[in-house]
Design an enzyme around this catalytic site. Structure first.
Site, PDB file in Angstrom:
ATOM      1  N   ASP A  64       0.836  -1.209   0.000  1.00 48.77           N
ATOM      2  CA  ASP A  64       0.000   0.000   0.000  1.00 48.77           C
ATOM      3  C   ASP A  64       0.870   1.259   0.000  1.00 48.77           C
ATOM      4  O   ASP A  64       0.570   2.236  -0.696  1.00 48.77           O
ATOM      5  CB  ASP A  64      -0.925  -0.023   1.225  1.00 48.77           C
ATOM      6  CG  ASP A  64      -1.929   1.122   1.210  1.00 48.77           C
ATOM      7  OD1 ASP A  64      -2.538   1.375   0.152  1.00 48.77           O
ATOM      8  OD2 ASP A  64      -2.114   1.763   2.261  1.00 48.77           O
TER       9      ASP A  64
ATOM     10  N   ARG B 275     -10.633  10.470 -12.217  1.00 44.72           N
ATOM     11  CA  ARG B 275      -9.951  10.566 -10.922  1.00 44.72           C
ATOM     12  C   ARG B 275      -9.459   9.213 -10.433  1.00 44.72           C
ATOM     13  O   ARG B 275      -8.919   9.119  -9.333  1.00 44.72           O
ATOM     14  CB  ARG B 275     -10.916  11.167  -9.894  1.00 44.72           C
ATOM     15  CG  ARG B 275     -11.282  12.634 -10.179  1.00 44.72           C
ATOM     16  CD  ARG B 275     -12.526  13.037  -9.382  1.00 44.72           C
ATOM     17  NE  ARG B 275     -12.339  12.794  -7.976  1.00 44.72           N
ATOM     18  CZ  ARG B 275     -13.305  12.351  -7.158  1.00 44.72           C
ATOM     19  NH1 ARG B 275     -14.510  12.103  -7.635  1.00 44.72           N
ATOM     20  NH2 ARG B 275     -13.061  12.163  -5.888  1.00 44.72           N
ATOM     21  N   LYS B 276      -9.662   8.179 -11.218  1.00 45.29           N
ATOM     22  CA  LYS B 276      -9.254   6.840 -10.804  1.00 45.29           C
ATOM     23  C   LYS B 276      -7.866   6.497 -11.349  1.00 45.29           C
ATOM     24  O   LYS B 276      -7.610   6.639 -12.532  1.00 45.29           O
ATOM     25  CB  LYS B 276     -10.256   5.792 -11.297  1.00 45.29           C
ATOM     26  CG  LYS B 276     -11.649   5.935 -10.716  1.00 45.29           C
ATOM     27  CD  LYS B 276     -12.576   4.875 -11.283  1.00 45.29           C
ATOM     28  CE  LYS B 276     -13.981   5.010 -10.696  1.00 45.29           C
ATOM     29  NZ  LYS B 276     -14.926   4.047 -11.298  1.00 45.29           N
TER      30      LYS B 276
END
Lengths: 253, 253
Positions: A168, A213-214
Site C-alpha cells: 500500500d 480521478r481513478k
C-alpha cells in the site's frame, strides 16, 4: 515489466532501467484525465519537495541492520540515480513530511503526535526497513524491503498485514506522484509465497491506467534474485480534492 | 449479518447475537470439505488451548488507553460470553502462543525473538488496541479495534496497511477456527471511509464457504454505531498440512 526488473537486480540495474519503458503506460496519457493540479511536470518538483522537507530523520538510508543483500540492491539503485532516470525517495516518520508542500492543507501543517505506520519503531532492524526509488518517466516506484522480526505473522514469516502495508505504501507513493492527493479505494493481494523475516524483497509498482480521478496500479513482490514471487497486487486509488480534508470528501467514492 | 451486528452494538449485543445465526453458514457443512484435523468439535478445544497458553501477557484486556466507547463495547461482548455463545480470544505478542498446541510444529515450539506484527509496540494506546470475540456456531469472529496515533497514513487517519492488518488478523483467526493451520491466499479490501485515529470500529468477519482446502471469508469494518462503513473485504485462506512447515508447502497454492 517484471522481467526487466529482475534483469535490473541481476545485472546492476542501470542499463535495464533505461531500456525498459513500460509500453502499457503512456508518459503523457497517464495524467490526461487528472486535474491540472497534478501535471506530469510536477513530478520532479514533488521529488524536490520531498527532499527539502524540514530536518526530519530520513529513515530510508542504510543502517547497521541492513543485510548485505539490502545494501547491494540499494547501491545498485543509487548508481541508477546518477543519470536522473531514478530518484531516491526520502522517508520520514510522519505523514506531513511525506506530503509535497503544494498538497498540504493549512490544518495539516502543524506537527502532530502521530507516526507514520511503517515508521513507528525506533529500533533499527526490528520493523520495516525499506527504501523507495521512483522512476517518473515510467510511473514506477520500487521499494527495497527487509522485514524485521517484529513483523511476524506465521512463525518465521512476515504477517500478511505487513506485506499489505508495504505494498500500500509503495503503490500509494506511485499514485501520489501521478495524481497528487489520493486515497486507497481498493487493494487486492494474491499471496503466493510467504516472506521469510530478515530476507530482502523488491516491491515493484507501476501505474497501469488512469480514468478521470481513478488511478489503477499493479505491483509484484519478488525475492531479489527474481526467482520467488511472494505476492501480486492490484490497486485503485482515487484522486482527492486537494483543497478539502479527507473527512469532507467521505462521500466522494 | 451486518444488520444484526449493528443491532448488537446498539441494543447490548446479548440478545441480538443469540437471535441472528447467519443463514449462509451451515454449522456442519462449513467444515465438510476439510481434513479430519479440523472437525467442528475441535473449535472449543482450540479456544481452550488459546486460553491455556503459558504465562504470556494477554494484550486483549482493557488498559487505560481504551476509550469509553471501546470499554462499553468490550463489556457488552463480555456479557454475551456468559452463556457460552461467544468466547473472548486472548492475544499474545508472538505467533507461537496463538497456535493451538495440536497445530504446533516441533521446530516452532522454542521461543523466538520475534513479535506478532499487531502486538509489537509495548506502549499502551499508540498502536493496535484490539480484542477479539469468537462465535463458533456462526463461524464468526469480531474484533473491537481502536487505532492509535502510531498507525497513521493520511494525516489523522489510519494507514490502509493497518486496516489491512487488523482485517487479515481477524479474518485469519476466523479461518483458523474452522480449518486449523491456514495461510492467506487472497485479501481484497474496498476502503469506503477512512478510519480516524483514536476512534473505535468493529471488524466483523465470517466464513462464507469452504471448498476442499479453500476457506472463503468476508468482513466489514464499521463504526460502533453502525452508521459508517469504513471497509469491506473478502479473503481466501488455504488450509495447510499441519505436519509440514510453510516453506515446505510453498508450492501448495
Amino acid at each position: 515489466m517484471w522481467r526487466n526488473c529482475v534483469r535490473l537486480a541481476r545485472r546492476g540495474l542501470g542499463r535495464g532501467a533505461v531500456l525498459c519503458p513500460d509500453p502499457t503506460v503512456s508518459h503523457c496519457g497517464v495524467v490526461r484525465g487528472l486535474s491540472p493540479a497534478a501535471p506530469c511536470s510536477s513530478l520532479w518538483n514533488s521529488v524536490t519537495w520531498f527532499s527539502q522537507a524540514r530536518q526530519s530523520k530520513d529513515y530510508a538510508l542504510p543502517n547497521s541492520s541492513w543485510s548485505q543483500g539490502m545494501m547491494d540492491l540499494y547501491s545498485r539503485f543509487l548508481e541508477m540515480c546518477k543519470d536522473g532516470t531514478w530518484k531516491r525517495i526520502p522517508s520520514y516518520d510522519n505523514s506531513i513530511d511525506h506530503t509535497p508542500e503544494s498538497l498540504k492543507l493549512t490544518s495539516e501543517k502543524e506537527r502532530k503526535e502521530t507516526r507514520l505506520f511503517p515508521r513507528n519503531m525506533d529500533t533499527e532492524g526490528v520493523g520495516f526497513e525499506y527504501a523507495m526509488f521512483l522512476n517518473p518517466s515510467e510511473k514506477r516506484m520500487v521499494c527495497l524491503f527487509q522485514p524485521g522480526p517484529y513483523l511476524e505473522g506465521p512463525s518465521g514469516f512476515a504477517h500478511g498485514g505487513s506485506t499489505a502495508t508495504i505494498i500500500d505504501s509503495t503503490i500509494g507513493g506511485c499514485a501520489i506522484f501521478v495524481a497528487g492527493r489520493v486515497m486507497t479505494a481498493n487493494l487486492s493481494i494474491n499471496y503466493r509465497n510467504p516472506i521469510p523475516l530478515g530476507s530482502v524483497v523488491l516491491v515493484d509498482s507501476k501505474v497501469d491506467q488512469v480514468e478521470g480521478r481513478k488511478v489503477f496500479l499493479s505491483c509484484q513482490v519478488r525475492s531479489i534474485d527474481g526467482q520467488t514471487l511472494h505476492a501480486e497486487a492490484t490497486a485503485l486509488f482515487i484522486q482527492l480534492d486537494s483543497t478539502k480534508s479527507l473527512q469532507q470528501q467521505m462521500s466522494c467514492q
